[in-house]
Design an enzyme around this catalytic site. Sequence first.
Site, PDB file in Angstrom:
ATOM      1  N   LEU A  53      -7.642 -12.719   0.135  1.00 41.83           N
ATOM      2  CA  LEU A  53      -7.055 -11.508   0.710  1.00 41.83           C
ATOM      3  C   LEU A  53      -6.543 -10.568  -0.376  1.00 41.83           C
ATOM      4  O   LEU A  53      -6.579  -9.356  -0.223  1.00 41.83           O
ATOM      5  CB  LEU A  53      -5.904 -11.888   1.641  1.00 41.83           C
ATOM      6  N   THR A  83       0.826  -1.206   0.000  1.00 38.64           N
ATOM      7  CA  THR A  83       0.000   0.000   0.000  1.00 38.64           C
ATOM      8  C   THR A  83       0.861   1.257   0.000  1.00 38.64           C
ATOM      9  O   THR A  83       0.526   2.259  -0.652  1.00 38.64           O
ATOM     10  CB  THR A  83      -0.918  -0.004   1.240  1.00 38.64           C
ATOM     11  N   ILE A 136     -11.308 -11.658   3.306  1.00 40.66           N
ATOM     12  CA  ILE A 136     -10.468 -11.458   4.497  1.00 40.66           C
ATOM     13  C   ILE A 136      -9.949 -10.029   4.490  1.00 40.66           C
ATOM     14  O   ILE A 136      -9.354  -9.585   3.498  1.00 40.66           O
ATOM     15  CB  ILE A 136      -9.263 -12.428   4.503  1.00 40.66           C
ATOM     16  N   CYS A 155     -20.719   0.990  15.944  1.00 43.29           N
ATOM     17  CA  CYS A 155     -21.551   0.500  14.836  1.00 43.29           C
ATOM     18  C   CYS A 155     -21.956  -0.963  15.079  1.00 43.29           C
ATOM     19  O   CYS A 155     -21.495  -1.611  16.015  1.00 43.29           O
ATOM     20  CB  CYS A 155     -20.815   0.646  13.505  1.00 43.29           C
ATOM     21  N   ILE A 199       2.922 -11.329   2.022  1.00 42.11           N
ATOM     22  CA  ILE A 199       1.853 -11.947   2.818  1.00 42.11           C
ATOM     23  C   ILE A 199       1.607 -13.379   2.365  1.00 42.11           C
ATOM     24  O   ILE A 199       1.395 -14.277   3.181  1.00 42.11           O
ATOM     25  CB  ILE A 199       0.557 -11.105   2.766  1.00 42.11           C
ATOM     26  N   GLU A 223       3.218  -0.192   9.382  1.00 38.15           N
ATOM     27  CA  GLU A 223       3.747  -1.432   9.970  1.00 38.15           C
ATOM     28  C   GLU A 223       4.965  -1.042  10.800  1.00 38.15           C
ATOM     29  O   GLU A 223       5.930  -0.502  10.252  1.00 38.15           O
ATOM     30  CB  GLU A 223       4.179  -2.401   8.867  1.00 38.15           C
ATOM     31  N   HIS A 254       1.870   2.083  -3.428  1.00 33.62           N
ATOM     32  CA  HIS A 254       0.792   2.763  -4.158  1.00 33.62           C
ATOM     33  C   HIS A 254       0.760   4.246  -3.793  1.00 33.62           C
ATOM     34  O   HIS A 254       0.589   5.110  -4.652  1.00 33.62           O
ATOM     35  CB  HIS A 254      -0.566   2.127  -3.846  1.00 33.62           C
ATOM     36  N   CYS A 272     -18.968  -3.339  15.263  1.00 28.70           N
ATOM     37  CA  CYS A 272     -18.178  -3.177  16.495  1.00 28.70           C
ATOM     38  C   CYS A 272     -18.875  -3.834  17.683  1.00 28.70           C
ATOM     39  O   CYS A 272     -18.215  -4.383  18.570  1.00 28.70           O
ATOM     40  CB  CYS A 272     -17.948  -1.698  16.784  1.00 28.70           C
ATOM     41  N   ARG A 325      10.512 -15.010  -6.038  1.00 24.90           N
ATOM     42  CA  ARG A 325       9.481 -15.309  -5.037  1.00 24.90           C
ATOM     43  C   ARG A 325       9.160 -16.803  -4.975  1.00 24.90           C
ATOM     44  O   ARG A 325       8.821 -17.319  -3.915  1.00 24.90           O
ATOM     45  CB  ARG A 325       8.221 -14.502  -5.334  1.00 24.90           C
TER      46      ARG A 325
END
Lengths: 352, 352, 352, 352
Positions: free
Chosen positions: C267, C45, C292, C101, C180, C69, C48, C104, C205
């Site tokens: 994911l 991310t 996910i 909400c 991941i 992170e 990006h 939650c 990879r």
Amino acid sequence: MPTATMKALRKMRPEQGAQLEAVAIPNIGPADVLVRVRAASICGTDLHIYAWDKWSASRIKPPMTFGHEFCGTVERVGEAVEGVAPGDFVSAEMHVNCGHCHQCRNGQPHVCQNLKIIGIDQDGCFAEFVCIPGRNIWKIDPAIHEHYAAVLDPLGNAVHTVLAGPIAGQTVAVTGCGPIGLMAIAVAKACGCAGLFATEVNPHRRALALKMGADEALDPLATDVVGRVRAATGGTGVDVLLEMSGHPDAIHQGFQMLRAGGRASLLGVSSQPVTFDLVADIIFKGATVQGIYGRKMFETWVQMTALLKAGRLNLEPLFSERLGLDRFTDAFSMLQGGQAGKILFYPNGVQR
Amino acid sequence: MPTATMKALRKMRPEQGAQLEAVAIPNIGPADVLVRVRAASICGTDLHIYAWDKWSASRIKPPMTFGHEFCGTVERVGEAVEGVAPGDFVSAEMHVNCGHCHQCRNGQPHVCQNLKIIGIDQDGCFAEFVCIPGRNIWKIDPAIHEHYAAVLDPLGNAVHTVLAGPIAGQTVAVTGCGPIGLMAIAVAKACGCAGLFATEVNPHRRALALKMGADEALDPLATDVVGRVRAATGGTGVDVLLEMSGHPDAIHQGFQMLRAGGRASLLGVSSQPVTFDLVADIIFKGATVQGIYGRKMFETWVQMTALLKAGRLNLEPLFSERLGLDRFTDAFSMLQGGQAGKILFYPNGVQR
Amino acid sequence: MPTATMKALRKMRPEQGAQLEAVAIPNIGPADVLVRVRAASICGTDLHIYAWDKWSASRIKPPMTFGHEFCGTVERVGEAVEGVAPGDFVSAEMHVNCGHCHQCRNGQPHVCQNLKIIGIDQDGCFAEFVCIPGRNIWKIDPAIHEHYAAVLDPLGNAVHTVLAGPIAGQTVAVTGCGPIGLMAIAVAKACGCAGLFATEVNPHRRALALKMGADEALDPLATDVVGRVRAATGGTGVDVLLEMSGHPDAIHQGFQMLRAGGRASLLGVSSQPVTFDLVADIIFKGATVQGIYGRKMFETWVQMTALLKAGRLNLEPLFSERLGLDRFTDAFSMLQGGQAGKILFYPNGVQR
Amino acid sequence: MPTATMKALRKMRPEQGAQLEAVAIPNIGPADVLVRVRAASICGTDLHIYAWDKWSASRIKPPMTFGHEFCGTVERVGEAVEGVAPGDFVSAEMHVNCGHCHQCRNGQPHVCQNLKIIGIDQDGCFAEFVCIPGRNIWKIDPAIHEHYAAVLDPLGNAVHTVLAGPIAGQTVAVTGCGPIGLMAIAVAKACGCAGLFATEVNPHRRALALKMGADEALDPLATDVVGRVRAATGGTGVDVLLEMSGHPDAIHQGFQMLRAGGRASLLGVSSQPVTFDLVADIIFKGATVQGIYGRKMFETWVQMTALLKAGRLNLEPLFSERLGLDRFTDAFSMLQGGQAGKILFYPNGVQR
């Protein structure tokens, strides 16, 4: 702004009874909410506190205000509280979890290692006002009746027990028809259970069990309840046992009614150790036994609200007297006789 | 074509002991399979039958051939059997379910109301040949060792117990380190459990527990096992109890080690009633207790095969002697001393 | 007491790139914690955001500090925060839920309707200090390595995905081996999966996938990956698909590899709509498909901590460079080339 | 003993239509049961076969007798069949699983890799007699009405879909109100769902949806159904989507109605690929999507029987004509017009 003092029903000394006192309205911290109590309901636990039994003597620290089932209107809100405003009609989860222990971090705050209970470990709701942590406040959907809103705590026990496993199309035994057992009958029927068999020694409660929707309400002192339930299920036994009595005999009968591979959800609190034939009752049977405590926070509240809002639960047969706090002696006497349903206190004045 | 008679280890009379007899090779029905036994393993239940205890006297009808853990080669196949052929290397689920009762129709055939067990209710596998219903045959993946194939029955008990709930990342207590307890240790570690604490009074078995992967193997006669496990889990207790002993003391210790909100899976068979502090051990703890019986048919077999095939389980430390059926007296003596692991019989001749 | 300003890597304008700036150290509110960042890791991310793609342009409001992170040491604690103290070594859940909400209140705060993400919607951790709500702080067990502590956010994604259903004894396909995906391989193997098949176009990879424990690492551009996986599973397909690529081709291949009755946990984020043969891929297959998102709060953190503490996860192959924040241009270049593993920033100075 | 021939409604050639023929009464094998058909119901699949669409052309091998929803009386029983006797009133699971594949051995026989369907892959129940494997026979509880017994196949689809996840206290959207969608409404309400919103373009079916218990029956051609459902759920969306239409528009609307963290159970068969915004509809939403096929064998039958026996399901509004097999042209015409409910054939003579 509330006046400086309020009426509260308090345990003043380590002994039987209680007293109506004038005490200061609670100060609230930044994360707290002050609620003006509309209606409060008396729990079996309150009877123990009133009677001052062994458990009470070991847990309760007088002087303190008891009571933990209620609804009311928000009076004041601490500056750090979000999502709650003065005038909101609310109830509350009275089990206050720590937020830090393994269970709190693991989706099981209802069995927090550091749980405090409002009305047991600190001042409760048999008073004009009660102080509640903001995150424990539960806002009441406008579709829900005020007197139902006063009994969400025990109704939550019932919903937690019934929905702890599959219930649709399941045959069910409910052993013990006190208020939570009776509520469990209504919940199980609303959620599509098949045949429901209730056992209870008190005839008044057996009659209520039928009103709540039980298919049969059996007297274990007069009937071979195990034989009857086994016969009614073609010899198989019930899929689900909801144990609501805490009585060793009922527990044994319940496990004998339970089919191999069935679920036993235990809420009733037994005051003594219970002996099991582990192999026959649980192991060779491949049974699943669940200890049920409190309400899931806040999954149970969500489920309960949805069922009430959809009009699925008729709890009217459960309610009996509506009294001012000053009538507390009458209230506890009626309940000790075992004939009353849920009695509601109206600390700020009785209205229907 | 097999010869007309075979050797079989049989209980001939209602008394201690057994006899090696020559009996007719079983005739098989259209839905049955005849298996030439390669290796058979001795279960604790066989020890009870050999010793002729109270349970045996109530259940076993001599004369009969006992034994229910084995692998072998298919000799003959009934005409109605599909998917099994002569020469296939197989084991079998020895619990034969009826197929018609509520549990059989409800995904729980392992707790069938009319269960018959081969080797207990009818002739078993301590013989050159055994007759098995075709649908109970389990074909062995070629990647699985022959001696492992002989112990799939107890390994299945272990897998059933461990995988009856979440295990990855869970702290675990195993109370009792007989063969199934030891297997459960290997399975739990293979499936990603976190700290694993074993308790066992027998030092030989504690040593094996460590070999199987236990992080600690504690002696309850010498150590405060509850205190140690609580300390090692930061005061919380373990997430999962796997009760493998059936001993009341171990059961009590196990429940005291179990954290609030944890899972207790009970496989060990206690020979006497067990008394619980239901409220403290289960109810207020919000614990889930599971009776574990047999193996799920055939989900457990699928899981077990996958774990073995992937090389996830090292069971070598468990095996001890490999004997002909004629050495049965030695075999039972060694096992009664509690020092032996799994002893394998080779009814058709010992080979490594 | 920290100095008045700090270095922070910031997106200053709606365009490609970033700048290292001196900004005020964040002020914290009564419910917040200030953390001195030890190590921060770069997420896809962040690439990006750096590159300023369409998604970034729609979501990010410059000027802001990115990065989400990290691990670090608590510097200061707001007065309303409990259970966290200066000096604690911590990471944090950067998804901040509202607490009010439906989700939650229903045990699903990770899909809160009003979620804010630190490092995306407000200033993040590519800085000397970061401000975090107290209840989002996660204290690091001392058994966990510092560089592992910096990647708990993506590791949590992997753990959430793998443990979203049964994994022990299950065959698994992982489509896409970015960080991941690679972590998911390690987690699945640690939790007892059977055969694990990874697919990935990048040879670097694929090599890492084998190091992390994949049984096979297949190149979908060179191999009929569906045919290979079906053959390796006896024609059945895998029990579990873990989709980590977001690429339509990989998604299609994944569903074709998945056996009837299997689980697909998705994911990977696809940047475009994906077309399904719903009937063949999902409905007649009786498949379960799970979206996910994030990490369960905080069940995933509990599981991840337990696995790390028990030494079950070797993530070393994933890590590459450790750099000061001033080397950010190098860091993003290396990552854009697709050859680097996890690069760690050390905003307060690099140490091994 | 039945006569040598019987009437059967057969597809004789690969083309539109069907013919009433005299054919031999089926011979049964040792594991089979011959049933005299009392009432048979017409499924949407039968309409496809009658019309001879693309799917039919690829699957059906004429000449063959179709029909797969029925009840009847056992006429003859093969010698290897247990638990079924002549005269028993029965229905049957028409999906015949192999018993040997991974799924059959793993508790998922409903998605067997070698499934054969009676009435599609072999002769079905639009005839005076039908041959069924003994283990597929389902004995009808005497409390269940004959016309209900004829529609257990589609009712089982509905029960399987509704009970594939929690339903008590859940808000529900049912997209598509054909017979199975309508049955799903009745089942969901009986099992304690909260608000239920149905969508359907056909006004006759919308009226039936309300009769079956829907709280609202919305026309997607006239109403912003997504907006309406979101508004009625306080902006959250529904907890559960039951997709019964197979229509791409309904599927898209359904996913937009579904709340984050919700469940989508898909039964409707779409004749074309469907394009998803995977990220928004499923992944970031953390949704669970289930493909639903057939009925769980035999868990769904157990649940369905329990609900019917307890009188929880009123299906009367669904039924329309009761005809002899000779009226088949009328029957298919009425159904193709979309105005009829379930039409029952009485191959051995119409009686109410």
